[in-house]
Design a protein around this motif. Structure first.
Motif, PDB file in Angstrom:
ATOM      1  N   THR A  47       1.614   4.864  11.583  1.00 16.98           N
ATOM      2  CA  THR A  47       2.597   5.380  12.547  1.00 16.98           C
ATOM      3  C   THR A  47       2.156   5.217  14.004  1.00 16.98           C
ATOM      4  OG1 THR A  47       3.367   6.956  10.897  1.00 16.98           O
ATOM      5  CG2 THR A  47       4.000   7.394  13.168  1.00 16.98           C
ATOM      6  N   ASP A  74     -10.011  11.451  12.099  1.00 19.37           N
ATOM      7  CA  ASP A  74     -10.606  11.135  10.793  1.00 19.37           C
ATOM      8  C   ASP A  74     -10.871   9.642  10.705  1.00 19.37           C
ATOM      9  OD1 ASP A  74      -8.077  10.429   8.372  1.00 19.37           O
ATOM     10  OD2 ASP A  74      -7.849  10.389  10.548  1.00 19.37           O
ATOM     11  N   ARG A  76     -11.868   6.379   7.663  1.00 21.36           N
ATOM     12  CA  ARG A  76     -12.112   5.980   6.276  1.00 21.36           C
ATOM     13  C   ARG A  76     -13.572   5.571   6.142  1.00 21.36           C
ATOM     14  NH1 ARG A  76      -6.833   3.525   6.281  1.00 21.36           N
ATOM     15  NH2 ARG A  76      -5.368   5.205   6.581  1.00 21.36           N
ATOM     16  N   ALA A 125      -4.845  14.216   9.149  1.00 18.16           N
ATOM     17  CA  ALA A 125      -6.206  13.715   9.301  1.00 18.16           C
ATOM     18  C   ALA A 125      -6.631  13.308   7.897  1.00 18.16           C
ATOM     19  CB  ALA A 125      -7.114  14.749   9.947  1.00 18.16           C
TER      20      ALA A 125
HETATM   21  C1  6PG Z   1      -5.472   8.187   7.949  1.00 17.62           C
HETATM   22  C2  6PG Z   1      -4.782   9.188   8.819  1.00 17.62           C
HETATM   23  C3  6PG Z   1      -3.794   9.995   8.006  1.00 17.62           C
HETATM   24  C4  6PG Z   1      -2.433   9.481   8.443  1.00 17.62           C
HETATM   25  C5  6PG Z   1      -1.391   9.783   7.401  1.00 17.62           C
HETATM   26  C6  6PG Z   1      -0.054   9.159   7.767  1.00 17.62           C
HETATM   27  O1  6PG Z   1      -6.633   7.920   8.167  1.00 17.62           O
HETATM   28  O2  6PG Z   1      -4.759   7.667   7.087  1.00 17.62           O
HETATM   29  O3  6PG Z   1      -5.416   9.750   9.811  1.00 17.62           O
HETATM   30  O4  6PG Z   1      -3.881  11.354   8.149  1.00 17.62           O
HETATM   31  O5  6PG Z   1      -2.099  10.056   9.684  1.00 17.62           O
HETATM   32  O6  6PG Z   1      -1.839   9.235   6.173  1.00 17.62           O
HETATM   33  O7  6PG Z   1      -0.225   7.782   7.698  1.00 17.62           O
HETATM   34  P1  6PG Z   1       0.971   6.789   8.107  1.00 17.62           P
HETATM   35  O8  6PG Z   1       1.169   6.946   9.553  1.00 17.62           O
HETATM   36  O9  6PG Z   1       0.466   5.425   7.731  1.00 17.62           O
HETATM   37  O10 6PG Z   1       2.186   7.207   7.303  1.00 17.62           O
END
Ligand code: 6PG
Length: 220
Positions: A47, A74, A76, A125
């Motif tokens: 997003t 956050d 990965r 997050a």
């Molecule tokens: C991550 C994000 C997570 C993300 C949501 C929405 O590392 O994926 O920080 O919290 O904001 O999953 O993800 P989208 O914007 O891809 O729908």
């Protein structure tokens, strides 16, 4: 101390990014006027890409980049060169295109405005439903085991999110409509819907949602 909550419904994703860019610019100007520094925590996922592109292309000469410090809500459990890396996404869509010093970028190696996204499962997050990080009361950042991905995610905890002056959720798309309705219109427990636990103790909570995401909310 109370949380000021505002929900703004925008028609299209582009209008949502425009509104979010205004929030970033306003928070940056306010913070640098008062404290000579602006700290922003970026969200990952897909997003915010539209917002980051907009800031890099349209606000390049507007924002006080030399007084701006970047953090992440956050990350990965991957290297910064990995396609899954939240740092890489922000770098490709914004950081590599703006005049910001590397010393101002605090990548999660693995406070003013915190940007958050929300998953269809109402995680935010990397605070996923039923995970240990939701119970954290003191540590600011933890490695949170996320069973559905069979991996750890490095994430800010609620004590950090709820200490922010401004938190802005960017929520776009029909796949988020059920989750948004649960958050804003149900009294379901936060453990099941983690984004519900984000309530800045003495700050502002802003929901920027587009029409698709807001499609199941009660008409005003
Ligand atoms: C991550 C994000 C997570 C993300 C949501 C929405 O590392 O994926 O920080 O919290 O904001 O999953 O993800 P989208 O914007 O891809 O729908």
């Amino acid at each position: 101390m109370s949380t000021l909550v505002e929900i703004r419904k925008l028609t299209t994703p582009q209008e949502l990014f425009d509104a979010a860019a205004e929030v970033v610019i306003r928070c940056a100007q306010d913070a640098t006027e008062k404290r000579k520094r602006f700290t922003i925590a970026l969200s990952g996922g897909s997003t915010p890409k539209g917002l980051f592109n907009l800031l890099a292309n349209n606000a390049k000469n507007v924002l006080p980049w030399d007084q701006t410090y970047f953090f992440w809500g956050d990350e990965r459990h991957v290297p910064p060169t990995d396609s899954e890396s939240n740092f890489r996404m922000a770098d490709e869509t914004m950081l590599s295109k703006i005049p910001v010093a590397a010393a101002n970028v605090f990548r999660i190696k693995a406070e003013n405005l915190i940007l958050l996204g929300m998953g269809p499962d109402v995680h935010t997050a990397s605070l996923f439903p039923g995970t240990d990080a939701l119970k954290e009361k003191s540590r600011l950042v933890v490695a949170n085991w996320v069973e559905k991905f069979k991996t750890h995610r490095i994430t800010f905890t609620l004590p950090v999110l709820n200490a922010a002056r401004n938190v802005a959720f960017l929520v776009s798309g029909t796949d988020k409509a059920d989750a948004l309705k649960e958050i804003l219109e149900s009294d379901a427990p936060g453990e099941k819907y983690p984004a519900k636990l984000v309530k800045p103790a003495d700050g502002k909570l802003l929901w920027l949602v587009d029409r698709a995401a807001a499609s199941k909310l009660k008409e005003e």
